[in-house]
Design an enzyme around this catalytic site. Sequence first.
Site, PDB file in Angstrom:
ATOM      1  N   SER A  50       0.851  -1.200   0.000  1.00 20.22           N
ATOM      2  CA  SER A  50       0.000   0.000   0.000  1.00 20.22           C
ATOM      3  C   SER A  50       0.885   1.249   0.000  1.00 20.22           C
ATOM      4  O   SER A  50       2.100   1.162   0.230  1.00 20.22           O
ATOM      5  CB  SER A  50      -0.887   0.015   1.246  1.00 20.22           C
ATOM      6  OG  SER A  50      -0.080   0.233   2.394  1.00 20.22           O
ATOM      7  N   ASP A  82      -1.325  -1.821  -3.920  1.00 22.93           N
ATOM      8  CA  ASP A  82      -2.680  -1.906  -3.365  1.00 22.93           C
ATOM      9  C   ASP A  82      -3.250  -0.484  -3.214  1.00 22.93           C
ATOM     10  O   ASP A  82      -2.597   0.390  -2.634  1.00 22.93           O
ATOM     11  CB  ASP A  82      -2.584  -2.594  -1.992  1.00 22.93           C
ATOM     12  CG  ASP A  82      -3.935  -2.973  -1.425  1.00 22.93           C
ATOM     13  OD1 ASP A  82      -4.871  -3.207  -2.214  1.00 22.93           O
ATOM     14  OD2 ASP A  82      -4.046  -3.077  -0.185  1.00 22.93           O
ATOM     15  N   HIS A  83      -4.442  -0.262  -3.722  1.00 18.58           N
ATOM     16  CA  HIS A  83      -5.144   1.029  -3.565  1.00 18.58           C
ATOM     17  C   HIS A  83      -4.333   2.235  -4.034  1.00 18.58           C
ATOM     18  O   HIS A  83      -4.186   3.220  -3.279  1.00 18.58           O
ATOM     19  CB  HIS A  83      -5.588   1.244  -2.110  1.00 18.58           C
ATOM     20  CG  HIS A  83      -6.662   0.303  -1.675  1.00 18.58           C
ATOM     21  ND1 HIS A  83      -7.978   0.439  -2.079  1.00 18.58           N
ATOM     22  CD2 HIS A  83      -6.621  -0.807  -0.902  1.00 18.58           C
ATOM     23  CE1 HIS A  83      -8.684  -0.547  -1.561  1.00 18.58           C
ATOM     24  NE2 HIS A  83      -7.888  -1.329  -0.848  1.00 18.58           N
ATOM     25  N   GLU A 134     -11.346  -0.492  -9.265  1.00 15.89           N
ATOM     26  CA  GLU A 134     -12.435  -0.760  -8.319  1.00 15.89           C
ATOM     27  C   GLU A 134     -13.661   0.045  -8.713  1.00 15.89           C
ATOM     28  O   GLU A 134     -13.573   1.233  -9.023  1.00 15.89           O
ATOM     29  CB  GLU A 134     -12.010  -0.405  -6.884  1.00 15.89           C
ATOM     30  CG  GLU A 134     -13.116  -0.654  -5.861  1.00 15.89           C
ATOM     31  CD  GLU A 134     -12.604  -0.695  -4.416  1.00 15.89           C
ATOM     32  OE1 GLU A 134     -11.482  -1.164  -4.187  1.00 15.89           O
ATOM     33  OE2 GLU A 134     -13.356  -0.240  -3.528  1.00 15.89           O
ATOM     34  N   HIS A 180     -12.931  -3.006   4.905  1.00 17.23           N
ATOM     35  CA  HIS A 180     -11.572  -3.161   5.433  1.00 17.23           C
ATOM     36  C   HIS A 180     -11.581  -3.212   6.969  1.00 17.23           C
ATOM     37  O   HIS A 180     -12.486  -2.671   7.602  1.00 17.23           O
ATOM     38  CB  HIS A 180     -10.695  -1.995   4.972  1.00 17.23           C
ATOM     39  CG  HIS A 180     -10.411  -2.023   3.499  1.00 17.23           C
ATOM     40  ND1 HIS A 180     -10.900  -1.078   2.630  1.00 17.23           N
ATOM     41  CD2 HIS A 180      -9.704  -2.890   2.745  1.00 17.23           C
ATOM     42  CE1 HIS A 180     -10.493  -1.363   1.402  1.00 17.23           C
ATOM     43  NE2 HIS A 180      -9.764  -2.457   1.443  1.00 17.23           N
ATOM     44  N   GLY A 212     -11.125  -6.438   1.589  1.00 17.95           N
ATOM     45  CA  GLY A 212     -11.744  -6.558   2.906  1.00 17.95           C
ATOM     46  C   GLY A 212     -12.126  -7.995   3.210  1.00 17.95           C
ATOM     47  O   GLY A 212     -13.180  -8.260   3.777  1.00 17.95           O
ATOM     48  N   SER A 214     -10.486 -10.387   5.029  1.00 13.42           N
ATOM     49  CA  SER A 214      -9.980 -11.088   6.217  1.00 13.42           C
ATOM     50  C   SER A 214     -11.141 -11.738   6.964  1.00 13.42           C
ATOM     51  O   SER A 214     -12.238 -11.180   7.034  1.00 13.42           O
ATOM     52  CB  SER A 214      -9.249 -10.110   7.151  1.00 13.42           C
ATOM     53  OG  SER A 214      -7.925  -9.906   6.705  1.00 13.42           O
TER      54      SER A 214
HETATM   55  P1  13P Z   1      -8.755  -6.721   5.244  1.00 17.00           P
HETATM   56  O1  13P Z   1      -8.754  -5.470   6.065  1.00 17.00           O
HETATM   57  O2  13P Z   1     -10.054  -7.448   5.374  1.00 17.00           O
HETATM   58  O3  13P Z   1      -7.588  -7.582   5.524  1.00 17.00           O
HETATM   59  O4  13P Z   1      -8.658  -6.268   3.706  1.00 17.00           O
HETATM   60  C1  13P Z   1      -7.399  -5.957   3.152  1.00 17.00           C
HETATM   61  C2  13P Z   1      -7.535  -5.318   1.804  1.00 17.00           C
HETATM   62  O5  13P Z   1      -8.570  -5.277   1.177  1.00 17.00           O
HETATM   63  C3  13P Z   1      -6.301  -4.719   1.237  1.00 17.00           C
HETATM   64  O6  13P Z   1      -6.556  -4.066   0.039  1.00 17.00           O
HETATM   65  O1  G3H Z   2      -6.822  -1.858   2.332  1.00 16.43           O
HETATM   66  C1  G3H Z   2      -5.885  -1.375   2.952  1.00 16.43           C
HETATM   67  C2  G3H Z   2      -4.818  -2.235   3.449  1.00 16.43           C
HETATM   68  O2  G3H Z   2      -5.216  -2.931   4.597  1.00 16.43           O
HETATM   69  C3  G3H Z   2      -3.569  -1.446   3.663  1.00 16.43           C
HETATM   70  O3  G3H Z   2      -3.649  -0.671   4.808  1.00 16.43           O
HETATM   71  O4  G3H Z   2      -3.010   1.610   4.045  1.00 16.43           O
HETATM   72  O5  G3H Z   2      -2.802   0.931   6.454  1.00 16.43           O
HETATM   73  O6  G3H Z   2      -1.245   0.001   4.733  1.00 16.43           O
HETATM   74  P1  G3H Z   2      -2.609   0.540   5.006  1.00 16.43           P
HETATM   75 ZN    ZN Z   3      -8.466  -3.126  -0.046  1.00 16.12          ZN
END
Ligand code: 13P
Ligand code: G3H
Ligand code: ZN
Length: 309
Positions: A50, A82-83, A134, A180, A212, A214
Amino acid sequence: MALVTTTEMFKKALNADYAVGAFNVNNMEIIQGIVEAAQEENAPLILQVSAGARKYAKPAYLKHLVLAAIEESGLDIALHLDHGADFDICKKCVDDGFTSVMIDGSQYPFEENLKLTKEVVDYAHAHGVVVEAELGKLAGVEDDVKVDSRSATFTVPEEAAEFVERTGVDSLAVAIGTSHGAYKFKGTPYLDFERLQEIHKLIPDTPLVLHGASTVIPEFVDLCNKFGGEIPGAQGVPEDMIKTAARYGVCKVNIDTDLRLAMTASVRQFLVENPAEFDPRKYLGPARDAIKGMVTHKIRDVLGATNKR
Ligand code: 13P
Ligand code: G3H
Ligand code: ZN
């Protein structure tokens, strides 16, 4: 053994009833724990970074740790942003050697998200890098008043089809009720599988992504609570819902919170039980093992990705 894109991984996983784990990485022990599990399970693997992780660890460290993991394990690994919030960070990661980037324009109106995504796709594809976008907004648990109001921001299947067609994006993250963090649902978990099936029906060749995802493993929440501050009311996505999603086009399952919980539970337990210990290896070693055990369980029992490399 190399840095690879997700193209082949997703081609194999699509309509094969399993998903590839995409794990967020922030430091060496996290990377090692995940990679050791994937190696032993002979599983495909995406490591994702990220903007926060890049800032925390500095970009060069994470990239070189992942390259070291490839050398050490002999695995092919996809390195994914990521993102990504804008074109600039996506471009930086493409230029840095990432094999996959996410442009997250989900907070923008449809046409704006589409235009931004298309710009990233054009740049990334010209450099052999794949792109995840997304569409729809992930629910926050504070939005959990009623399923109706929650679903107002879910991905609209017809829009997903138009979006993929017009952007040429390689995979699409969808909003069907996950969120998340450790607090995903108040009360009964709900994911909109009808909507997911409809999206998959309209764009059957597009790998879908579940953010999201987990499961917020109770064992680690309990340990965190027992050996430190409370994490009250934590609730994740039930494991069987992740399995169901993998049947309806979801090829990539994002996991960060479960890594955080596993690592924190282990460190808290160790330091409470060994208050005189101050060698970081003594508590980071078991934390790495906890991550490895958790990821092994995910790959084997939740994602069904064992021996799918
Ligand atoms: P979680 O917070 O459910 O682990 O999701 C992580 C995620 O989507 C990272 O992009
Ligand atoms: O979706 C977000 C991920 O869990 C990354 O989180 O931006 O705190 O590294 P972060
Ligand atoms: Zn995410």
